[in-house]
Design an enzyme around this catalytic site. Structure first.
Site, PDB file in Angstrom:
ATOM      1  N   HIS A 114      75.493 -14.605  46.742  1.00 62.25           N
ATOM      2  CA  HIS A 114      74.549 -15.404  45.953  1.00 62.25           C
ATOM      3  C   HIS A 114      74.582 -16.862  46.365  1.00 62.25           C
ATOM      4  O   HIS A 114      75.459 -17.307  47.109  1.00 62.25           O
ATOM      5  CB  HIS A 114      74.861 -15.253  44.460  1.00 62.25           C
ATOM      6  CG  HIS A 114      76.227 -15.737  44.075  1.00 62.25           C
ATOM      7  ND1 HIS A 114      76.523 -17.078  43.894  1.00 62.25           N
ATOM      8  CD2 HIS A 114      77.376 -15.062  43.833  1.00 62.25           C
ATOM      9  CE1 HIS A 114      77.803 -17.196  43.559  1.00 62.25           C
ATOM     10  NE2 HIS A 114      78.343 -15.987  43.521  1.00 62.25           N
ATOM     11  N   CYS A 165      82.995 -13.214  44.481  1.00 60.63           N
ATOM     12  CA  CYS A 165      81.719 -13.162  45.188  1.00 60.63           C
ATOM     13  C   CYS A 165      81.734 -14.025  46.448  1.00 60.63           C
ATOM     14  O   CYS A 165      82.641 -14.813  46.676  1.00 60.63           O
ATOM     15  CB  CYS A 165      80.598 -13.643  44.268  1.00 60.63           C
ATOM     16  SG  CYS A 165      80.281 -12.538  42.879  1.00 60.63           S
TER      17      CYS A 165
END
Length: 194
Positions: A154, A170
């Site tokens: 992301h 992440c």
């Protein structure tokens, strides 16, 4: 080295000649020049990026391929036609938060909503349960959801995180870079974290 010949001009010249060659026939350089718009800290971190051949990691480029190298903090993307791109990334803070192995892109979202994982909420009970899209959202402007629960590639609005061990699991990219990766990625793109 002469006054007119600098390391930067040599790299730029090498990159220009590589980009002029057909994508599948070119010899990849040892280093890949990253955009000048990056912060000086990130530019220093990207000086050690190495071009990687996809064949060492993937059987084919069907639906494209993404390789994230945790040690060098770089995301490598190959398109189905062999186009190759590399981006600086943030990676998990510790080995305990790092998941390695094969997964794939299962969902793509523009303007994602962020929900901290149960472990994040235990560590940080003051965090909100939900953060809607916008400048305070830790997922930035775009998110690629992986087949692993809670793991994403992301963007981030906090550009200080890129090039560092700063995430809870992440892989983060600058918002402008995740927008590019998002546009080149398909549902089913194979992903490998090493």
């Amino acid at each position: 080295m002469s006054k007119g010949l600098t390391r930067r001009s040599m790299i730029a010249g090498s990159a220009a000649s590589v980009l002029a060659a057909p994508a599948l026939a070119q010899e990849l350089p040892d280093t890949v020049q990253i955009r000048e718009s990056l912060s000086s800290t990130t530019r220093r971190n990207t000086a050690s990026f190495r071009a990687i051949q996809w064949r060492a990691h993937f059987p084919n480029l069907r639906n494209g391929a993404i390789l994230v190298d945790i040690d060098s903090r770089a995301l490598h993307l190959w398109q189905e036609d062999g186009g190759y791109h590399v981006y600086p990334s943030s990676v998990p803070q510790s080995a305990e938060m790092t998941r390695k192995g094969r997964t794939r892109v299962v969902r793509k979202v523009v303007g994602p909503t962020w929900r901290p994982t149960p472990n994040m909420r235990r560590r940080n009970p003051e965090w909100p349960a939900v953060v809607e899209p916008g400048p305070n959202n830790p997922l930035g402007t775009h998110a690629l959801y992986l087949s692993w629960t809670y793991y994403r590639i992301h963007g981030t609005h906090d550009t200080r995180k890129i090039g560092r061990r700063s995430s809870s699991g992440c892989i983060g990219l600058y918002n402008e870079h995740i927008a590019e990766v998002f546009g080149m990625t398909k549902i089913g793109t194979q992903v490998l974290l090493i």
